[in-house]
Design an enzyme around this catalytic site. Structure first.
Site, short mmCIF file in Angstrom:
data_model
loop_
_atom_site.label_atom_id
_atom_site.label_comp_id
_atom_site.label_asym_id
_atom_site.label_seq_id
_atom_site.Cartn_x
_atom_site.Cartn_y
_atom_site.Cartn_z
N SER A 15 -0.40 8.08 -11.02
CA SER A 15 0.56 8.63 -10.06
C SER A 15 1.82 7.78 -10.07
O SER A 15 1.77 6.58 -10.35
CB SER A 15 -0.04 8.63 -8.65
OG SER A 15 0.93 8.94 -7.67
N TYR B 69 -4.10 4.45 -1.20
CA TYR B 69 -3.89 5.31 -2.35
C TYR B 69 -3.04 4.62 -3.41
O TYR B 69 -3.38 4.61 -4.60
CB TYR B 69 -3.23 6.61 -1.89
CG TYR B 69 -2.90 7.58 -2.99
CD1 TYR B 69 -3.89 8.32 -3.63
CD2 TYR B 69 -1.58 7.75 -3.41
CE1 TYR B 69 -3.58 9.21 -4.64
CE2 TYR B 69 -1.27 8.65 -4.43
CZ TYR B 69 -2.27 9.37 -5.04
OH TYR B 69 -1.97 10.25 -6.04
#
Length: 700
Positions: free
Chosen positions: A577, A590
């Site tokens: 990501s 995250y």
């Protein structure tokens, strides 16, 4: 495995209502499809059918007789109208005046295009003269196991006479071609009351003057042979009786899971090969039998069987009673080297001055006592079909050895078919393989937007894909969609939680059994969470780390193990990501887990380089469409963080990007394809950002 006679007899599938109103050519199609729908009649791509039909000549307007015959490379079970070649019978008859003798018969194939009716582009097969010169309107040629069992027996002529009397004749072995067509013609002229002929070591020809009568005759002849064989062999132990007991199903798969990647590594020197495993009752009966090895050494008889399965199978030196798998794996290099040397010697003994260069010397079929049969080929469908052909050969050997003595093709005849110049020309016309042909990929998070898009991209380039996901309902829906578009051979699924070590190990074992190994891992399974750090519970922190860090470690570790066994390199692609490089508010768990992914990839790139295993990262950002992580709370939390609603979030991300473009699952799939394909063969340890531009995520 042979059971009762009734179980073995073919049903007559002709439906008068369905056949009503069809033209002669349409009846040929109907007959062909119902014959080819039963593998006991003929195997995939094997045999051919024909009809002689009166047609209007497009030039003269006169009625002319036209041969409709299955075109080169077709399959009667799935053929459509455009799969038939059409040729003027008058011109085919005229070819007899050009024939210069058996040593020149291959040149007759070059004349067939000159006989084409109505500019039909479907190429005529080598068997065209066999159909043209039978003086009946409808002709079937099939490779039924029961018939070939008779044809491959030592005394096949006498057996044919005993079973059929004068109804069905017999011709000695002759390689398919123009000369055999003339032989058939001569037989028909001399035996006008015969309804067909058994070709030694080859198959069956039947004929009649209507499509239905021809079909009925084919089914009747096969059933007559089937019943005779069953009655004669009822008290005879198949293949000399059992030598070994089969292992339990789960143990058979466990052995195959270890054997197949090891074999695959050896046979993938010229191109990546795909495997198929078969442990059906018929296969187990053969591989466990006393006479398996001497029968296997004889090779197959029918040319169609032989072309798919090579001169002989490879018998793996496994003893299911001793369970000596470690010793087998240790000795596999020497055993495979011996097979290759034997094949090279066969080539040298049999080659002609104009023979094509020796092809791949590796076996296609691998017989494993107590376990089953493994086949390897350039793609999954071919590997499966090759296995099906060898099952046909097993059935033939069972029948022939029960009533007589099984006889394989003479070595020189086998070579002359395998290295037939006409077959070589056909091989040279094959289209160039796609970029991922023979590659096997496991995609975690395979039911999500990015996972399914990546699987689709890989499948479009010829790969086989194992989809892994925790959501079984979504997994099934994704599989159904991909199977409908790419076929059932190339797609498999496994329910897998990436945090469950045993489930990950089992998923790679399943991939090895289903396809033979693995070349590509796309680690894509994911979640997302959003919370200020002071509201981030330990459970939430651990959940992110378990799935996005530990899960990526577990699947990578198993991929490395499998790829090292194969020793043909590999590609590992992490879908990380933008947040692994760029900090984001209210997402510390995250972001940290994604950063862990990226650094794990760097470490693995170092470890894998010496084995040719490349490890790279794709960094998406804001892929909302089709993504599972954007469902539920994460979507609400990110919308709240940025002060917008759900509908405005995608537009906000688009405007935030430097390029002002939305990022779609297909965009991530394209980057994952680049890292899997040979175009990135010199790239490892890299990151591609697919985020429409984010300065914070620029790598430094």
């Amino acid at each position: 495995m042979l059971k009762t006679v009734e179980d073995q007899l073919l049903d007559n599938r002709w439906d008068e209502a369905e056949a009503a109103g069809k033209s002669e050519s349409e009846l040929l199609l109907y007959r062909s499809n119902i014959l080819g729908s039963d593998m006991r009649v003929t195997n995939y791509g094997g045999g051919n059918t024909s009809a002689k039909v009166m047609e209007k000549d497009p030039l003269t307007g006169e009625e002319v007789e036209v041969l409709w015959v299955k075109g080169s490379g077709g399959d009667i079970g799935s053929i459509k109208m455009d799969g038939f070649a059409t040729l003027y019978m008058e011109k085919l008859e005229a070819l007899k005046g050009l024939y210069r003798g058996v040593e020149f018969e291959d040149e007759m194939v070059g004349y067939l295009p000159h006989c084409t009716f109505n500019l039909n582009s479907r190429a005529a097969s080598i068997d065209t003269p066999l159909h043209a010169y039978v003086p009946r309107k409808h002709v079937d040629h099939v490779h039924a196991d029961a018939i070939i069992a008779i044809a491959a027996s030592k005394n096949s002529k006498e057996l044919t006479q005993e079973i059929f009397g004068d109804k069905i004749g017999w011709l000695p072995w002759k390689k398919p071609g123009y000369e055999l067509g003339l032989w058939l013609n001569k037989f028909c002229v001399e035996n006008p009351d015969a309804d067909g002929v058994v070709l030694e070591s080859h198959g069956l020809f039947t004929w009649a003057d209507t499509a239905k009568d021809c079909y009925d005759m084919t089914i009747e002849v096969i059933n007559t042979a089937t019943k005779w064989l069953a009655e004669k062999s009822a008290s005879v132990p198949a293949f000399g009786g059992a030598k070994y007991d089969a292992l339990p199903p789960e143990e058979r798969r466990a052995v195959a899971a270890r054997l197949m990647p090891a074999i695959r590594g050896f046979v993938s020197g010229n191109q990546h090969m795909v495997g198929h495993f078969n442990d059906s009752d018929a296969v187990l009966e053969f591989v466990n039998a006393q006479n398996m090895e001497p029968l296997a050494a004889l090779g197959t008889s029918c040319p169609d069987h032989f072309l798919r399965t090579k001169i002989r199978p490879f018998v793996v030196d496994f003893d299911p009673s001793a369970k000596n798998l470690d010793a087998v794996l240790e000795g596999l290099p020497e055993q495979i080297a011996a097979y290759r040397e034997d094949y090279a010697a066969y080539y040298e003994r049999c080659k002609h001055d104009n023979s094509p260069a020796m092809r791949d010397p590796n076996a296609v079929v691998y017989l494993v006592p107590g376990v089953g049969m493994i086949t390897f080929a350039k793609d999954k469908a071919t590997a499966r079909i090759s296995g099906e052909f060898y099952v046909n050969a097993i059935n033939v050997m069972r029948g022939a050895s029960s009533v007589s003595e099984y006889v394989g093709l003479p070595e020189q005849e086998a070579f002359d078919i395998e290295y037939w110049l006409l077959e070589e020309a056909k091989l040279q016309r094959m289209p160039k393989p796609k970029s991922l042909a023979g590659r096997i990929a496991l995609v975690t998070g395979g039911a999500g937007g990015i996972g399914s898009a990546t699987a689709e991209r890989y499948l479009s380039e010829g790969a086989c894909v194992m989809l892994a996901d925790i959501n079984e309902d979504s997994l099934k829906a994704t599989k159904d969609n991909l199977v409908q578009r790419f076929g059932k051979d190339v797609v498999r699924t496994v329910a897998m939680n990436v945090t469950d070590e045993a489930a990950v190990v089992a998923a790679f074992a399943d991939t090895a059994v289903e396809f033979g190994g693995a070349d590509i891992l796309v680690s894509n399974a994911g979640i997302a969470s959003s919370a200020p750090v002071e509201e981030t519970s330990l459970a939430l922190w651990n959940k992110n780390m378990d799935i996005l860090s530990t899960g990526y470690f577990l699947v990578s570790r198993e991929a490395f193990k499998l790829m090292r066994v194969q020793d043909i390199g590999g590609a590992v692609i992490f879908v990380a990501s933008k947040n692994g490089l760029a900090a984001s508010p209210n997402a510390s768990a995250y972001c940290t887990a994604k950063a862990s992914e990226i650094h794990l990839a760097r470490c693995l790139a170092l470890e894998g380089a010496e084995a040719g295993i490349r490890v790279n990262v794709v960094n998406p950002d804001a892929v909302l469409r089709g993504s599972k992580i954007w469902e539920g709370e994460w979507l609400d939390q990110r919308a709240s963080t940025y002060g917008t609603d759900k509908e405005g979030l995608e537009e906000m991300y688009r405007k935030r990007s430097m390029l002002k473009r939305s990022v779609l699952p297909e965009d991530i799939a394209e980057a994952a394809y680049f890292f899997a394909a040979d175009t990135s063969a010199k790239s490892t340890g890299n990151i591609i950002n697919v985020d429409a531009g984010n300065v914070q995520a620029f790598t430094r």
